[in-house]
Structures are given as C-alpha cells and as structure tokens.
Design a protein around this motif. Structure first.
Motif, PDB file in Angstrom:
ATOM      1  N   ARG A 272     -11.488  14.976  -2.876  1.00  0.00           N
ATOM      2  CA  ARG A 272     -10.558  16.032  -3.294  1.00  0.00           C
ATOM      3  C   ARG A 272      -9.949  16.742  -2.090  1.00  0.00           C
ATOM      4  NH1 ARG A 272     -15.186  17.037  -7.437  1.00  0.00           N
ATOM      5  NH2 ARG A 272     -14.457  15.776  -9.186  1.00  0.00           N
ATOM      6  N   ASP A 273     -10.727  16.896  -1.027  1.00  0.00           N
ATOM      7  CA  ASP A 273     -10.190  17.516   0.183  1.00  0.00           C
ATOM      8  C   ASP A 273      -9.137  16.602   0.823  1.00  0.00           C
ATOM      9  OD1 ASP A 273     -10.245  19.602   2.279  1.00  0.00           O
ATOM     10  OD2 ASP A 273     -11.017  17.973   3.523  1.00  0.00           O
ATOM     11  N   ILE A 274      -9.397  15.298   0.826  1.00  0.00           N
ATOM     12  CA  ILE A 274      -8.431  14.358   1.416  1.00  0.00           C
ATOM     13  C   ILE A 274      -7.127  14.374   0.637  1.00  0.00           C
ATOM     14  CG2 ILE A 274      -7.943  11.902   1.783  1.00  0.00           C
ATOM     15  CD1 ILE A 274     -11.030  11.620   2.315  1.00  0.00           C
ATOM     16  N   ILE A 275      -7.215  14.345  -0.698  1.00  0.00           N
ATOM     17  CA  ILE A 275      -5.967  14.240  -1.469  1.00  0.00           C
ATOM     18  C   ILE A 275      -5.203  15.567  -1.535  1.00  0.00           C
ATOM     19  CG2 ILE A 275      -6.787  12.243  -2.753  1.00  0.00           C
ATOM     20  CD1 ILE A 275      -7.397  13.975  -5.104  1.00  0.00           C
ATOM     21  N   ARG A 276      -5.859  16.656  -1.151  1.00  0.00           N
ATOM     22  CA  ARG A 276      -5.085  17.888  -0.964  1.00  0.00           C
ATOM     23  C   ARG A 276      -4.159  17.755   0.241  1.00  0.00           C
ATOM     24  NH1 ARG A 276      -9.730  20.744  -3.060  1.00  0.00           N
ATOM     25  NH2 ARG A 276     -10.736  20.709  -1.011  1.00  0.00           N
ATOM     26  N   GLN A 277      -4.593  16.991   1.237  1.00  0.00           N
ATOM     27  CA  GLN A 277      -3.788  16.797   2.446  1.00  0.00           C
ATOM     28  C   GLN A 277      -2.824  15.615   2.320  1.00  0.00           C
ATOM     29  OE1 GLN A 277      -6.396  17.063   6.103  1.00  0.00           O
ATOM     30  NE2 GLN A 277      -7.990  17.091   4.525  1.00  0.00           N
ATOM     31  N   ALA A 278      -3.264  14.573   1.636  1.00  0.00           N
ATOM     32  CA  ALA A 278      -2.462  13.363   1.454  1.00  0.00           C
ATOM     33  C   ALA A 278      -2.456  13.054  -0.041  1.00  0.00           C
ATOM     34  CB  ALA A 278      -3.047  12.198   2.249  1.00  0.00           C
ATOM     35  N   PRO A 279      -1.522  13.623  -0.793  1.00  0.00           N
ATOM     36  CA  PRO A 279      -1.560  13.530  -2.260  1.00  0.00           C
ATOM     37  C   PRO A 279      -1.565  12.088  -2.770  1.00  0.00           C
ATOM     38  CG  PRO A 279       0.031  15.182  -1.539  1.00  0.00           C
ATOM     39  CD  PRO A 279      -0.397  14.439  -0.312  1.00  0.00           C
ATOM     40  N   LEU A 280      -2.195  11.914  -3.916  1.00  0.00           N
ATOM     41  CA  LEU A 280      -2.163  10.630  -4.590  1.00  0.00           C
ATOM     42  C   LEU A 280      -0.729  10.292  -4.991  1.00  0.00           C
ATOM     43  CD1 LEU A 280      -5.259  11.294  -6.818  1.00  0.00           C
ATOM     44  CD2 LEU A 280      -5.157   9.502  -5.080  1.00  0.00           C
ATOM     45  N   ARG A 281      -0.415   9.003  -4.950  1.00  0.00           N
ATOM     46  CA  ARG A 281       0.908   8.552  -5.358  1.00  0.00           C
ATOM     47  C   ARG A 281       0.796   7.149  -5.958  1.00  0.00           C
ATOM     48  NH1 ARG A 281       1.307   8.258   0.376  1.00  0.00           N
ATOM     49  NH2 ARG A 281       0.289  10.281   0.142  1.00  0.00           N
ATOM     50  N   GLN A 282       1.731   6.798  -6.838  1.00  0.00           N
ATOM     51  CA  GLN A 282       1.801   5.457  -7.393  1.00  0.00           C
ATOM     52  C   GLN A 282       2.779   4.654  -6.542  1.00  0.00           C
ATOM     53  OE1 GLN A 282       2.517   7.183 -11.459  1.00  0.00           O
ATOM     54  NE2 GLN A 282       1.386   5.345 -12.072  1.00  0.00           N
ATOM     55  N   MET A 283       2.243   3.726  -5.785  1.00  0.00           N
ATOM     56  CA  MET A 283       3.081   2.963  -4.868  1.00  0.00           C
ATOM     57  C   MET A 283       3.836   1.874  -5.599  1.00  0.00           C
ATOM     58  SD  MET A 283       0.730   2.637  -1.466  1.00  0.00           S
ATOM     59  CE  MET A 283      -0.170   4.053  -0.815  1.00  0.00           C
ATOM     60  N   THR A 284       4.954   1.457  -5.003  1.00  0.00           N
ATOM     61  CA  THR A 284       5.739   0.358  -5.542  1.00  0.00           C
ATOM     62  C   THR A 284       5.415  -0.918  -4.782  1.00  0.00           C
ATOM     63  OG1 THR A 284       7.578   0.930  -4.068  1.00  0.00           O
ATOM     64  CG2 THR A 284       7.620   1.832  -6.305  1.00  0.00           C
ATOM     65  N   THR A 285       5.542  -2.039  -5.458  1.00  0.00           N
ATOM     66  CA  THR A 285       5.312  -3.335  -4.825  1.00  0.00           C
ATOM     67  C   THR A 285       6.604  -3.836  -4.190  1.00  0.00           C
ATOM     68  OG1 THR A 285       5.897  -4.610  -6.789  1.00  0.00           O
ATOM     69  CG2 THR A 285       3.616  -3.836  -6.618  1.00  0.00           C
ATOM     70  N   PRO A 286       6.516  -4.821  -3.296  1.00  0.00           N
ATOM     71  CA  PRO A 286       7.739  -5.364  -2.701  1.00  0.00           C
ATOM     72  C   PRO A 286       8.717  -5.886  -3.755  1.00  0.00           C
ATOM     73  CG  PRO A 286       5.839  -6.051  -1.431  1.00  0.00           C
ATOM     74  CD  PRO A 286       5.295  -5.365  -2.648  1.00  0.00           C
ATOM     75  N   GLY A 287       8.189  -6.312  -4.911  1.00  0.00           N
ATOM     76  CA  GLY A 287       9.053  -6.814  -5.964  1.00  0.00           C
ATOM     77  C   GLY A 287       9.669  -5.740  -6.836  1.00  0.00           C
ATOM     78  N   GLY A 288       9.321  -4.467  -6.577  1.00  0.00           N
ATOM     79  CA  GLY A 288       9.916  -3.370  -7.319  1.00  0.00           C
ATOM     80  C   GLY A 288       9.067  -2.804  -8.431  1.00  0.00           C
TER      81      GLY A 288
END
Length: 220
Positions: free
Chosen positions: A46-62
């Motif tokens: 929880r401390d890490i994601i306060r600094q670097a928020p969670l995100r849903q990444m995209t793939t190279p194919g979109g």
C-alpha cells in the motif's frame, strides 16, 4: 470440499506444510511461507502504490490488461504500444520507482534459498492487483535475466494458478494458491508458461475481495 467453500476465506485454516513441493525440474511451491508476514507485506504494498499508483497497462497490440499493476526497485516492468520492457522511471509519474522495501527483498531471498537458488538478490518487484473477474493470460517471463529464478508471492484471496512447461502445447495444471503461498521457478522451468484464471468473488480478512501478487526478478 466444493469450490465455493474453498474460496470462502482465501486460505486454509491451521498450519500448513512449508516444505517445498516440486512442480517440475527447477520449480517448486512453498505453501504458507509468507502467511505470517502478510499484514506487513500488504502494508508495504500500500505504501508503494501510494507513490506509484496501480494502472491497467496496454499491450503492444492495443489490448488492456485487467489487472492493476505497479512496481518497485531499480526498474519495473511496463507494457505499452512500444512493447514489453523494464524502465527505471515510472511513466505515469515521471519519477523513479519506489525503492524495494527490505521486507520484500528478504522474503524473496529466503524463498529462493529454500527452493535451492542461493544468492538471489532481486532488483525489481512487479505488483499485480486482482479484483473479481481479473485474470492473467498464459505467458512466459522473457524480459529479464533468464539465468536466475522468478519468485512469486500470493497474498489475499486465493486464485487458480495455471502452471505449464516451456512448451505451450503441453497444457497446464491448475493449482490453488492461497494467502502466503510462494512459487519459485528457474533452471529448466525458467520459461514455463503460466497464468492466472479469473479471480472468484470472495473475501479475505486482510485484503477484502483483492488478491495481490508479487513477482521478484533480476533485470540486469
């Protein structure tokens, strides 16, 4: 025991046998080894994601990944239209990734040693957050050093881990991973195909409906 009962609490009651169980040459499952540390590990996440928020990444194919991702250490894994890779800076914040907490590094080192990989010193930890219905398709970990193992820690709600071999056509085994379970793979199994089935609707007293997965790697 039915599947519904299996996922009621997200982990079995009582002590578990923490001796490594061989899954394949170079790969093992260590049940419950991180369970006692889970509250502190979740605090660190929880401390890490306060600094670097969670995100849903995209793939190279979109496509868009269903799991929420973050990371810590010298570099962290990212995916976008340019491809899969490790970066020293978080593209979302423009800052360095948070340092890897000692409790995470020490756990990874201990579990690797138990699996027969002495001297493991990860420089990267990928954090995956699974909510009900989230999944991870079958893949191989190819973007980091392949002469050292991967250490994968499960926290919170139980999940079905899909475990294969380096040959995709061999198919997969379905392994239930509970809070505190750790899988380590390297050597002949370093490029084994693996993934996570859709997370069931369940509740864990430490994480609610969430499962977190930590995977430790060496990138340089």
């Amino acid at each position: 025991m039915t599947q519904g009962m299996l996922f009621d609490t997200g982990e079995p009651s009582g002590p578990v046998d923490q001796r490594p169980q061989v899954l394949a040459p170079g790969a093992c499952l260590i049940r419950g080894v991180a369970r006692a540390q889970a509250p502190a590990l979740l605090d660190a996440i929880r401390d890490i994601i306060r600094q670097a928020p969670l995100r849903q990444m995209t793939t190279p194919g979109g496509g868009r990944m269903s799991v929420g991702m973050s990371g810590c250490g010298v570099r962290a894994w990212i995916s976008d239209a340019a491809g899969y890779r490790y970066e020293a800076r978080d593209p979302l914040t423009g800052k360095d990734w948070p340092p890897m907490p000692g409790i995470l590094r020490e756990l990874a080192h201990e579990c690797a040693s138990r699996a027969g990989y002495d001297g493991f010193c990860p420089d990267s930890c990928l954090i995956n957050r699974y909510r009900p219905g989230d999944r991870m398709g079958l893949h191989q970990d190819r973007d980091e050093r392949r002469d050292v193992p991967i250490v994968s820690v499960s926290l919170g709600v139980s999940a079905v881990f899909l475990w294969g071999t380096p040959v995709r056509s061999d198919g997969v085994r379905r392994l239930v991973l509970n809070n505190g379970d750790v899988v380590v793979w390297g050597g002949l199994s370093r490029l084994a195909w693996h993934g996570v089935a859709p997370l069931p609707q369940a509740h864990h007293p430490l994480s609610g409906e969430i499962r977190y997965n930590l995977t430790f790697r060496v990138t340089a």
